[in-house]
Design an enzyme around this catalytic site. Structure first.
Site, PDB file in Angstrom:
ATOM      1  N   GLU A  33       9.940   0.508  -3.986  1.00 52.22           N
ATOM      2  CA  GLU A  33       8.849   0.598  -4.057  1.00 52.22           C
ATOM      3  C   GLU A  33       8.798  -0.133  -6.112  1.00 52.22           C
ATOM      4  OE1 GLU A  33       5.567   0.175  -6.996  1.00 52.22           O
ATOM      5  OE2 GLU A  33       6.680   2.941  -6.716  1.00 52.22           O
TER       6      GLU A  33
ATOM      7  N   ALA B 254       5.432  -7.721  -0.398  1.00 54.77           N
ATOM      8  CA  ALA B 254       6.010  -9.348  -0.727  1.00 54.77           C
ATOM      9  C   ALA B 254       6.436  -9.219   0.659  1.00 54.77           C
ATOM     10  CB  ALA B 254       6.728  -9.527  -1.606  1.00 54.77           C
ATOM     11  N   GLU B 255       7.554  -8.301   0.898  1.00 56.39           N
ATOM     12  CA  GLU B 255       8.238  -8.225   2.481  1.00 56.39           C
ATOM     13  C   GLU B 255       8.031  -8.323   3.877  1.00 56.39           C
ATOM     14  OE1 GLU B 255      10.527  -5.466  -1.007  1.00 56.39           O
ATOM     15  OE2 GLU B 255       8.479  -5.963   0.040  1.00 56.39           O
TER      16      GLU B 255
ATOM     17  N   CYS C 202      -1.167  -6.700  -2.943  1.00 54.99           N
ATOM     18  CA  CYS C 202      -0.282  -5.500  -2.811  1.00 54.99           C
ATOM     19  C   CYS C 202      -1.009  -4.766  -2.257  1.00 54.99           C
ATOM     20  CB  CYS C 202      -0.373  -5.145  -4.562  1.00 54.99           C
ATOM     21  SG  CYS C 202       0.748  -2.938  -3.971  1.00 54.99           S
TER      22      CYS C 202
ATOM     23  N   ASP D 272      -0.349 -11.831  -5.683  1.00 58.00           N
ATOM     24  CA  ASP D 272       1.074 -11.964  -5.396  1.00 58.00           C
ATOM     25  C   ASP D 272       0.927 -12.940  -5.049  1.00 58.00           C
ATOM     26  OD1 ASP D 272       1.948  -9.504  -5.955  1.00 58.00           O
ATOM     27  OD2 ASP D 272       1.588  -8.581  -3.692  1.00 58.00           O
TER      28      ASP D 272
ATOM     29  N   ARG E  32       5.873 -10.475 -11.626  1.00 56.55           N
ATOM     30  CA  ARG E  32       4.652  -8.686 -11.813  1.00 56.55           C
ATOM     31  C   ARG E  32       5.019  -7.673 -12.395  1.00 56.55           C
ATOM     32  NH1 ARG E  32       1.886  -5.563  -8.049  1.00 56.55           N
ATOM     33  NH2 ARG E  32       1.872  -6.659  -6.571  1.00 56.55           N
ATOM     34  N   GLY E  33       4.788  -7.033 -13.256  1.00 55.26           N
ATOM     35  CA  GLY E  33       5.439  -5.953 -14.239  1.00 55.26           C
ATOM     36  C   GLY E  33       7.609  -6.254 -14.001  1.00 55.26           C
TER      37      GLY E  33
END
Length: 272
Positions: free
Chosen positions: A81, A217-218, A178, A185, A246-247
């Site tokens: 995660e 995303a995966e 997300c 995303d 992101r992040g």
């Protein structure tokens, strides 16, 4: 552990000491069941994680910084995660190492342990020269199409022409959200295939139908791969999605029907 116990979307405290237990694993099978994927995977590939917030201390207490690239095999039991990975990386901020290479090995071992796979990668100095890449193949974004479906993804939009081709196409219009936080995303997708020709207009509508989709995303990458594969009998197919950062992290999944696939160059595109 259920996804509801992860730190995604929750207020978090950054730890000031190294803690490998911060890494939160998510079994891939959870999302693959939704796509009808079992342990006999219909693809090979890797998830490329680029991390831009890595720091620790040398033996004199002086900070070291770097940029990390880590490769998680697509056949790993678990993914990580992303917020937990960010918190984990920041737990090294006051951690003393002999060298950045030592930190690299610690991270690779921890990622391998949590994903149950051999994770590879390295940490690069931040003065490494970076060359921006350009998505390969034909761009299909300038087609004059009418769109009215922004989710859920509609695989019935994937159509083909009765002509055989071997080509590469790309689009910068992929966007999803997300699964947990709903944060956007943004991605560029590159598709290489051999077989009946995709109809560009309908396929672009298909990609745009991910716009309000809530998936990791995966999972988005694997859904697109499966949808194309089920719609068209292809001799070869690969997809590569380069997501924006992101992040402090960007995730770039690659999937291919070719067992002996070559890794993408991992050059940043302009939005990274």
């Amino acid at each position: 552990m259920p996804l509801s116990t992860s730190l995604l979307g929750k207020k978090s405290t950054y730890k000031d000491s190294y803690d490998a237990t911060l890494l939160f694993k998510i079994p891939r099978i959870n999302n693959r069941n939704v796509l009808g994927i079992n342990n006999n995977l219909p693809f090979y590939g890797v998830d490329i994680w680029n991390t831009y917030e890595i720091s620790c201390l040398n033996k004199n207490g002086k900070p070291l910084v770097g940029i990390g690239t880590f490769y998680i095999p697509a056949d790993s039991e678990n993914i990580v995660e992303s917020k937990s990975f960010k918190l984990y990386l920041n737990s090294f901020n006051n951690f003393i190492v002999k060298s950045i290479e030592e930190l690299e090995q610690i991270i690779l071992q921890d990622l391998s342990n949590v994903t149950c796979a051999k994770v590879t990668g390295r940490i690069f100095p931040i003065n490494t020269k970076i060359e921006f890449g350009i998505p390969s193949g034909k761009n299909i974004d300038n087609l004059d199409i009418v769109c009215n479906n922004y989710g859920p993804p509609d695989n019935s939009l994937i159509e083909y022409e009765d002509v055989l081709v071997e080509e590469e196409i790309h689009s910068n219009l992929l966007k999803s959200n997300c699964l947990v936080t709903g944060q956007p995303d943004w991605g560029t997708i590159v598709i290489k295939y051999k077989g009946k020709k995709l109809k560009y207009d309908s396929f672009l509508r298909y990609l745009i139908s991910f716009r309000n989709c809530n998936e990791f995303a995966e999972q988005c990458a694997e859904r697109i791969f499966i949808d194309i594969k089920n719609a068209i009998n292809l001799d070869f197919l690969s997809i590569y999605i380069v997501y924006t950062r992101r992040g402090g992290i960007d995730i770039c999944p690659y999937r291919s029907t070719d067992k002996s696939y070559a890794l993408p160059s991992n050059k940043r595109f302009i939005r990274q």
